[in-house]
Design an enzyme around this catalytic site. Sequence first.
Site, short mmCIF file in Angstrom:
data_model
loop_
_atom_site.label_atom_id
_atom_site.label_comp_id
_atom_site.label_asym_id
_atom_site.label_seq_id
_atom_site.Cartn_x
_atom_site.Cartn_y
_atom_site.Cartn_z
N SER A 179 54.43 16.98 7.14
CA SER A 179 53.87 18.31 6.86
C SER A 179 53.42 18.47 5.41
O SER A 179 53.04 19.56 5.00
CB SER A 179 54.90 19.39 7.19
OG SER A 179 56.00 19.32 6.31
N THR A 209 56.33 22.46 5.20
CA THR A 209 55.82 22.63 3.85
C THR A 209 56.99 22.24 2.94
O THR A 209 58.14 22.32 3.36
CB THR A 209 55.50 24.13 3.59
OG1 THR A 209 54.39 24.49 4.40
CG2 THR A 209 55.17 24.43 2.14
N THR A 222 51.61 21.46 1.06
CA THR A 222 51.63 21.38 2.53
C THR A 222 50.34 20.79 3.07
O THR A 222 49.30 20.86 2.41
CB THR A 222 51.83 22.79 3.13
OG1 THR A 222 52.08 22.69 4.53
CG2 THR A 222 50.61 23.67 2.92
N ARG A 244 41.00 26.25 7.53
CA ARG A 244 42.08 27.27 7.49
C ARG A 244 42.92 27.10 6.22
O ARG A 244 43.29 25.99 5.85
CB ARG A 244 42.97 27.10 8.73
CG ARG A 244 44.17 28.04 8.78
CD ARG A 244 45.43 27.37 8.28
NE ARG A 244 46.60 28.23 8.42
CZ ARG A 244 47.80 27.93 7.94
NH1 ARG A 244 47.98 26.79 7.28
NH2 ARG A 244 48.81 28.74 8.09
N VAL A 245 43.19 28.18 5.54
CA VAL A 245 44.05 28.15 4.35
C VAL A 245 45.32 28.93 4.66
O VAL A 245 45.26 30.04 5.19
CB VAL A 245 43.33 28.80 3.15
CG1 VAL A 245 44.24 28.84 1.93
CG2 VAL A 245 42.04 28.04 2.82
N GLY A 246 46.46 28.34 4.36
CA GLY A 246 47.73 29.01 4.60
C GLY A 246 48.21 29.77 3.38
O GLY A 246 47.45 30.07 2.46
N ASP A 247 49.49 30.08 3.39
CA ASP A 247 50.09 30.86 2.29
C ASP A 247 50.40 30.01 1.07
O ASP A 247 50.52 30.54 -0.05
CB ASP A 247 51.38 31.54 2.77
CG ASP A 247 52.41 30.52 3.27
OD1 ASP A 247 52.00 29.50 3.88
OD2 ASP A 247 53.61 30.74 3.05
N THR A 307 58.05 28.79 3.54
CA THR A 307 57.53 27.89 4.56
C THR A 307 57.49 28.70 5.85
O THR A 307 58.17 29.71 5.97
CB THR A 307 58.40 26.63 4.76
OG1 THR A 307 59.67 27.04 5.28
CG2 THR A 307 58.63 25.89 3.48
N GLY A 308 56.75 28.23 6.81
CA GLY A 308 56.65 28.97 8.07
C GLY A 308 55.23 29.40 8.31
O GLY A 308 54.30 28.83 7.73
N GLY A 366 52.17 30.76 7.69
CA GLY A 366 51.59 31.25 6.45
C GLY A 366 50.81 32.54 6.59
O GLY A 366 50.76 33.35 5.67
N1 ASP Z 1 53.41 27.75 5.51
C1 ASP Z 1 52.63 26.63 5.95
C2 ASP Z 1 51.25 27.10 6.29
O1 ASP Z 1 51.14 28.14 6.92
C3 ASP Z 1 53.17 25.88 7.10
C4 ASP Z 1 54.66 25.80 7.20
O2 ASP Z 1 55.35 25.96 6.23
O3 ASP Z 1 55.18 25.57 8.28
O4 ASP Z 1 50.32 26.43 6.01
#
Ligand code: ASP
Length: 318
Positions: free
Chosen positions: A45, A168, A186, A196-199, A219-220, A222
């Site tokens: 990841s 992440t 990540t 796509r852009v995450g958090d 993490t999680g 985003g």
């Molecule tokens: N937070 C990350 C994202 O959304 C992915 C993750 O941490 O599971 O890109």
Amino acid sequence: MLIIASANGAVGIEAAMQVLKNGGSAIDAVEAGIRLVEADPAERSVGYNGYPNILGQLELDASIMDGGKLNSGAVAIMRGFPYAISVARQVMDRKLPHVMLAGEGAERFAREIGAEQWASMLSDEVKAIWRKRLIDNSALLDVGDMDEDSPLLDAVTMATDPERVAGTVNFIAIDGKGDICSGVSTSGWAWKYPGRVGDSPIIGAGNYADNRYGACACTGMGEMAIRACTAYGLVSYLRAGLPIQVAGQKAMRDLRDLGGDFIGGMNLIALDRAGNHVGMTTRAGSTYIYQHPDMDQHGEIERRLVEIPARWAGEARQ
Ligand code: ASP
């Protein structure tokens, strides 16, 4: 001195602590720790050999924040450069008036500063997993048929499962001077829509640090942290004078207010300027790690559970 990290930071936390012990800054320690995770082929990841987007391309997001100057650097959807955290740091450190570079611009910058570029960012094993996952779960029967104009919307909705294929790395360090730095890197959701852009690269969403109060990294899913400004939310609760445990719970509970059809899991780690730390999660049993300078090895602690009812495509999920 203290370092906390998501559990997958275990391959880097001892080296990061050594940086602090040698007199290095929190920024140096965070970068050193995350680079080891980015280089780890077993970590799916983060960095090299992370799970790719739906087209099989690895797109990396990362950010770093200096809690002393409230300075930060970030890269998003960057291809071909495994050490995304180092490129993010250079965005912060170079004389650029920018905070975040994305896509081709991030890659151009990485080339210009001589960042390490790898011809192949995925092992054959990961490529095979991607291909199988797509064929098993999507309406696209033959991956080989995909071209620039292939419709991807349905395939992304079906093939993306944030509970199983996300991850992440988070690192937060306090150095000998009391400076705080937080870093996040990540490959984002596996099988995400291209671009796509995450958090993780978004300051305030997946990452925030302020020497005066503390720091938080997520993490999680985003999209949720972006919508709730989770990392900044937690630090703002510290700023209001709440203890770290309460600040963490409130930042997590804020996520319950999010509407819509896609609500998944969320995790965060955080510390206050005194070095009290906490981990929060929506998934029971999940842990985070920490290390003080007098420890030869890191310790591992269970995160506090905060339930956020998950739903996917409008349906309740376990
Ligand atoms: N937070 C990350 C994202 O959304 C992915 C993750 O941490 O599971 O890109």
